[in-house]
Motif scaffolding. Structure first.
Motif, PDB file in Angstrom:
ATOM      1  N   GLY A 165       3.887  -4.344  -6.484  1.00  0.00           N
ATOM      2  CA  GLY A 165       4.333  -4.406  -7.870  1.00  0.00           C
ATOM      3  C   GLY A 165       4.081  -5.722  -8.585  1.00  0.00           C
ATOM      4  O   GLY A 165       4.535  -5.889  -9.724  1.00  0.00           O
ATOM      5  N   VAL A 166       3.366  -6.668  -7.966  1.00  0.00           N
ATOM      6  CA  VAL A 166       3.238  -7.985  -8.590  1.00  0.00           C
ATOM      7  C   VAL A 166       2.458  -7.939  -9.903  1.00  0.00           C
ATOM      8  O   VAL A 166       2.765  -8.688 -10.839  1.00  0.00           O
ATOM      9  CB  VAL A 166       2.585  -9.007  -7.628  1.00  0.00           C
ATOM     10  N   TYR A 167       1.450  -7.062 -10.000  1.00  0.00           N
ATOM     11  CA  TYR A 167       0.692  -6.979 -11.251  1.00  0.00           C
ATOM     12  C   TYR A 167       1.595  -6.513 -12.394  1.00  0.00           C
ATOM     13  O   TYR A 167       1.501  -7.018 -13.518  1.00  0.00           O
ATOM     14  CB  TYR A 167      -0.491  -6.024 -11.104  1.00  0.00           C
ATOM     15  N   ASP A 168       2.450  -5.538 -12.107  1.00  0.00           N
ATOM     16  CA  ASP A 168       3.354  -5.035 -13.139  1.00  0.00           C
ATOM     17  C   ASP A 168       4.334  -6.119 -13.583  1.00  0.00           C
ATOM     18  O   ASP A 168       4.650  -6.241 -14.773  1.00  0.00           O
ATOM     19  CB  ASP A 168       4.134  -3.827 -12.620  1.00  0.00           C
ATOM     20  N   ILE A 169       4.821  -6.907 -12.623  1.00  0.00           N
ATOM     21  CA  ILE A 169       5.756  -7.978 -12.978  1.00  0.00           C
ATOM     22  C   ILE A 169       5.059  -9.033 -13.834  1.00  0.00           C
ATOM     23  O   ILE A 169       5.599  -9.489 -14.842  1.00  0.00           O
ATOM     24  CB  ILE A 169       6.334  -8.627 -11.711  1.00  0.00           C
ATOM     25  N   ALA A 170       3.845  -9.410 -13.434  1.00  0.00           N
ATOM     26  CA  ALA A 170       3.109 -10.428 -14.181  1.00  0.00           C
ATOM     27  C   ALA A 170       2.747  -9.956 -15.579  1.00  0.00           C
ATOM     28  O   ALA A 170       2.522 -10.776 -16.480  1.00  0.00           O
ATOM     29  CB  ALA A 170       1.843 -10.814 -13.413  1.00  0.00           C
ATOM     30  N   ALA A 171       2.688  -8.632 -15.781  1.00  0.00           N
ATOM     31  CA  ALA A 171       2.362  -8.091 -17.103  1.00  0.00           C
ATOM     32  C   ALA A 171       3.576  -8.088 -18.036  1.00  0.00           C
ATOM     33  O   ALA A 171       3.431  -7.882 -19.240  1.00  0.00           O
ATOM     34  CB  ALA A 171       1.823  -6.665 -16.963  1.00  0.00           C
ATOM     35  N   GLU A 172       4.785  -8.325 -17.482  1.00  0.00           N
ATOM     36  CA  GLU A 172       5.992  -8.346 -18.296  1.00  0.00           C
ATOM     37  C   GLU A 172       6.139  -9.706 -18.991  1.00  0.00           C
ATOM     38  O   GLU A 172       5.419 -10.658 -18.692  1.00  0.00           O
ATOM     39  CB  GLU A 172       7.221  -8.097 -17.421  1.00  0.00           C
ATOM     40  N   PRO A 183       7.435   7.396   4.939  1.00  0.00           N
ATOM     41  CA  PRO A 183       7.249   8.126   3.688  1.00  0.00           C
ATOM     42  C   PRO A 183       6.622   7.205   2.650  1.00  0.00           C
ATOM     43  O   PRO A 183       6.534   5.988   2.850  1.00  0.00           O
ATOM     44  CB  PRO A 183       8.676   8.503   3.288  1.00  0.00           C
ATOM     45  N   ALA A 184       6.157   7.782   1.536  1.00  0.00           N
ATOM     46  CA  ALA A 184       5.695   6.955   0.428  1.00  0.00           C
ATOM     47  C   ALA A 184       6.855   6.090  -0.043  1.00  0.00           C
ATOM     48  O   ALA A 184       8.025   6.422   0.146  1.00  0.00           O
ATOM     49  CB  ALA A 184       5.181   7.831  -0.711  1.00  0.00           C
ATOM     50  N   ALA A 185       6.539   4.949  -0.665  1.00  0.00           N
ATOM     51  CA  ALA A 185       7.572   3.988  -1.037  1.00  0.00           C
ATOM     52  C   ALA A 185       8.645   4.606  -1.924  1.00  0.00           C
ATOM     53  O   ALA A 185       9.840   4.372  -1.725  1.00  0.00           O
ATOM     54  CB  ALA A 185       6.939   2.785  -1.735  1.00  0.00           C
ATOM     55  N   ASP A 186       8.246   5.424  -2.918  1.00  0.00           N
ATOM     56  CA  ASP A 186       9.248   6.015  -3.798  1.00  0.00           C
ATOM     57  C   ASP A 186      10.091   7.039  -3.053  1.00  0.00           C
ATOM     58  O   ASP A 186      11.288   7.187  -3.304  1.00  0.00           O
ATOM     59  CB  ASP A 186       8.597   6.641  -5.030  1.00  0.00           C
ATOM     60  N   GLU A 187       9.495   7.754  -2.085  1.00  0.00           N
ATOM     61  CA  GLU A 187      10.266   8.701  -1.285  1.00  0.00           C
ATOM     62  C   GLU A 187      11.240   7.976  -0.372  1.00  0.00           C
ATOM     63  O   GLU A 187      12.348   8.464  -0.108  1.00  0.00           O
ATOM     64  CB  GLU A 187       9.320   9.572  -0.452  1.00  0.00           C
ATOM     65  N   ALA A 188      10.857   6.803   0.094  1.00  0.00           N
ATOM     66  CA  ALA A 188      11.756   6.023   0.952  1.00  0.00           C
ATOM     67  C   ALA A 188      12.997   5.605   0.178  1.00  0.00           C
ATOM     68  O   ALA A 188      14.108   5.610   0.702  1.00  0.00           O
ATOM     69  CB  ALA A 188      11.028   4.784   1.484  1.00  0.00           C
ATOM     70  N   GLU A 189      12.826   5.232  -1.097  1.00  0.00           N
ATOM     71  CA  GLU A 189      13.971   4.849  -1.919  1.00  0.00           C
ATOM     72  C   GLU A 189      14.906   6.031  -2.115  1.00  0.00           C
ATOM     73  O   GLU A 189      16.123   5.908  -2.049  1.00  0.00           O
ATOM     74  CB  GLU A 189      13.492   4.333  -3.277  1.00  0.00           C
ATOM     75  N   GLU A 190      14.329   7.220  -2.359  1.00  0.00           N
ATOM     76  CA  GLU A 190      15.151   8.410  -2.540  1.00  0.00           C
ATOM     77  C   GLU A 190      15.895   8.758  -1.259  1.00  0.00           C
ATOM     78  O   GLU A 190      17.047   9.192  -1.279  1.00  0.00           O
ATOM     79  CB  GLU A 190      14.282   9.587  -2.971  1.00  0.00           C
ATOM     80  N   ALA A 191      15.224   8.531  -0.115  1.00  0.00           N
ATOM     81  CA  ALA A 191      15.853   8.862   1.168  1.00  0.00           C
ATOM     82  C   ALA A 191      17.058   7.974   1.441  1.00  0.00           C
ATOM     83  O   ALA A 191      17.982   8.355   2.153  1.00  0.00           O
ATOM     84  CB  ALA A 191      14.836   8.722   2.298  1.00  0.00           C
ATOM     85  N   ASP A 192      17.081   6.767   0.847  1.00  0.00           N
ATOM     86  CA  ASP A 192      18.203   5.861   1.039  1.00  0.00           C
ATOM     87  C   ASP A 192      19.439   6.297   0.265  1.00  0.00           C
ATOM     88  O   ASP A 192      20.542   5.823   0.530  1.00  0.00           O
ATOM     89  CB  ASP A 192      17.825   4.439   0.585  1.00  0.00           C
ATOM     90  N   ASP A 231       0.831  -1.216   0.000  1.00  0.00           N
ATOM     91  CA  ASP A 231       0.000   0.000   0.000  1.00  0.00           C
ATOM     92  C   ASP A 231       0.864   1.263   0.000  1.00  0.00           C
ATOM     93  O   ASP A 231       0.633   2.195   0.783  1.00  0.00           O
ATOM     94  CB  ASP A 231      -0.960   0.005   1.198  1.00  0.00           C
ATOM     95  N   ASP A 232       1.879   1.285  -0.851  1.00  0.00           N
ATOM     96  CA  ASP A 232       2.754   2.448  -1.045  1.00  0.00           C
ATOM     97  C   ASP A 232       3.504   2.828   0.235  1.00  0.00           C
ATOM     98  O   ASP A 232       3.766   4.002   0.487  1.00  0.00           O
ATOM     99  CB  ASP A 232       1.952   3.649  -1.569  1.00  0.00           C
ATOM    100  N   ARG A 233       3.825   1.833   1.038  1.00  0.00           N
ATOM    101  CA  ARG A 233       4.578   2.075   2.267  1.00  0.00           C
ATOM    102  C   ARG A 233       5.582   0.946   2.434  1.00  0.00           C
ATOM    103  O   ARG A 233       5.233  -0.216   2.274  1.00  0.00           O
ATOM    104  CB  ARG A 233       3.608   2.117   3.466  1.00  0.00           C
ATOM    105  N   THR A 234       6.844   1.287   2.745  1.00  0.00           N
ATOM    106  CA  THR A 234       7.873   0.270   2.911  1.00  0.00           C
ATOM    107  C   THR A 234       8.249   0.140   4.376  1.00  0.00           C
ATOM    108  O   THR A 234       8.575   1.134   5.041  1.00  0.00           O
ATOM    109  CB  THR A 234       9.137   0.615   2.093  1.00  0.00           C
TER     110      THR A 234
END
Length: 457
Positions: A97-104, A214-223, A14-17
């Protein structure tokens, strides 16, 4: 059964890590155990999650009322810092992200990532389901458990095929199986996440609040460090932390890591900045270390097939990123990357080709450690250590057409059996009685691969 160990992992839901700890299966007093960092209250088992590895480390130092407190290596974990408790890429699970992976397309990376995500969900359900405890004295019909959707999903044959690797999704029947995986996810994944969410404690056992995430994408940037000064401070802190905990951490599992040391001196900030360009053009720098030499080249994938800077099956390698950059700016020779659409951007760029950690393949250290294991150093090497060197070997062998290497990477060779074991049981440790044969195969592989590398000025 692997030695007892505790592994930091990250879950994105849910957009949280959230960061937590997982103890892979180990045997104690004749019984098999597995656990996550959490507790059970009011008959509901929960996993404690934290917004940062630092928050996780702080909890570990000050709390003992949880399911890992009696784990054999918990005393070591107590002394670890945030850097030690930051998950590697293989232990980050994006449930969003599982739906996106399965769509690949079902390439090796999509299959492995989806398999790993569903595997960790199944392990969570296994550890968090308390219904068996409630019904153990009940002679009536068994209840369906607290994770019906998870059980249904992992029980689907097409989902089970993920554990067989990308080969299970080749050809017409493989395409149908991949479609079946997507259909199972469409049908069940929302229910799976809902069941699991009831058991995720985003308060870290009451030490943090949901607002701390933070939101998941913000958490990645914070790392990612923001500037050179921050990088220097982080490296200094990690060095101090490593010095403080090295003596305690080393005996935790006694397992060696392969390919961790690069021959390239570049700050993490410089590598991260360079990666933005190289990822954008879809051509990545790669470092290869072979006996007596180390160098840098370029690699991309065309329809999931590796293609390197070179021609006629020969890979051109340069001593340093600077040497490679100079070649790129002045080269007029024809090669196999020249027809890639983004190649003109590469030729015109002044961005140094600095490999990221996952694109560094040290093919020498594995041989050295296998020798130690063969000499009786039991428990020194887990089968998981084969993964990254073998990934690089597969790409090179594929490009150079090294059929003998393909044979050695597959059963019934000793190395092929060890690789298969690493895919099934990544924490399993290689036995001394097997290591000598594996080393012999590995040395043959490295010799063949080295023959495909051509050092350029």
């Amino acid at each position: 059964m692997a030695r007892p160990s505790i592994v930091p992992i990250a879950l994105t839901v849910d957009d949280r890590t959230g960061y937590t700890l997982w103890a892979p299966p180990w045997e104690e007093d004749g019984e098999e155990w597995q656990a996550f960092l959490g507790t059970t209250e009011d008959d509901t088992a929960k996993v404690h999650l934290f917004p940062t590895p630092a928050a996780l480390a702080a909890f570990c130092r000050s709390h003992t009322d949880h399911d890992l407190a009696d784990h054999p290596v918990w005393p070591v974990v107590v002394g670890l810092g945030a850097a030690d408790l930051t998950p590697d890429d293989d232990h980050r699970y994006d449930l969003d992200g599982v739906y996106d992976i399965a769509a690949e397309n079902p390439d090796r990376w999509a299959v492995e990532e989806l398999a790993a995500t569903i595997d960790i969900v199944g392990r969570l359900a296994e550890c968090l389901d308390t219904s068996e405890d409630d019904d153990e004295d009940d002679d009536e019909e068994e209840s369906e458990g607290q994770f019906e959707a998870v059980a249904d999903l992992v029980g689907r044959p097409e989902v089970g095929s993920l554990g067989l690797g990308v080969e299970a999704f080749v050809g017409r029947s493989g395409e149908d199986a991949w479609v079946g995986v997507g259909g199972a996810l469409d049908e069940l994944w929302e229910d799976v996440v809902e069941e699991l969410s009831e058991h995720l404690d985003w308060t870290g056992g009451g030490t943090v609040t949901v607002e701390d995430y933070p939101a998941a994408d913000e958490a990645e940037e914070a790392d990612e460090p923001e500037d050179a000064e921050e990088v220097a401070e982080a490296q200094e802190a990690e060095a101090v932390d490593e010095a403080d905990h090295e003596a305690a951490a080393a005996p935790a599992s006694g397992v060696r890591t392969i390919g961790g040391g690069s021959r390239i001196t570049a700050s993490p900030a410089a590598v991260a900045a360079a990666q933005e360009f190289w990822e954008a053009v879809g051509i990545l720098p790669v470092e290869v270390v072979v006996p007596g030499a180390a160098g840098v080249t370029l690699r991309c994938y065309v329809e999931d097939v590796a293609r390197f800077l070179g021609s006629n099956g020969e890979i051109w390698v340069f001593d340093t990123p600077t040497d490679l950059a100079k070649f790129l700016s002045t080269n007029t020779e024809d090669h196999d990357l020249a027809e890639i659409a983004s190649w003109p951007e590469v030729a015109d760029s002044d961005t140094l080709p600095l490999p990221s950690e996952q694109d560094r393949y040290d093919l020498t250290e594995l041989s050295e450690v296998l020798t130690e294991v063969a000499d009786g150093a039991s428990g020194l090497l887990s089968s998981q250590a084969l993964a990254q060197p073998v990934e690089g070997i597969r790409d090179i062998a594929e490009y150079a057409g090294l059929k003998r290497v393909d044979e050695l990477l597959s059963p019934p060779s000793s190395l092929g059996r060890a690789i298969a074991l690493s895919e099934r049981e990544p924490e399993a440790q290689l036995r001394p009685e097997d290591a000598a044969a594996i080393k012999s195969d590995w040395d043959d592989v490295v010799t063949a691969v080295t023959g495909a590398l051509v050092w350029r000025d």
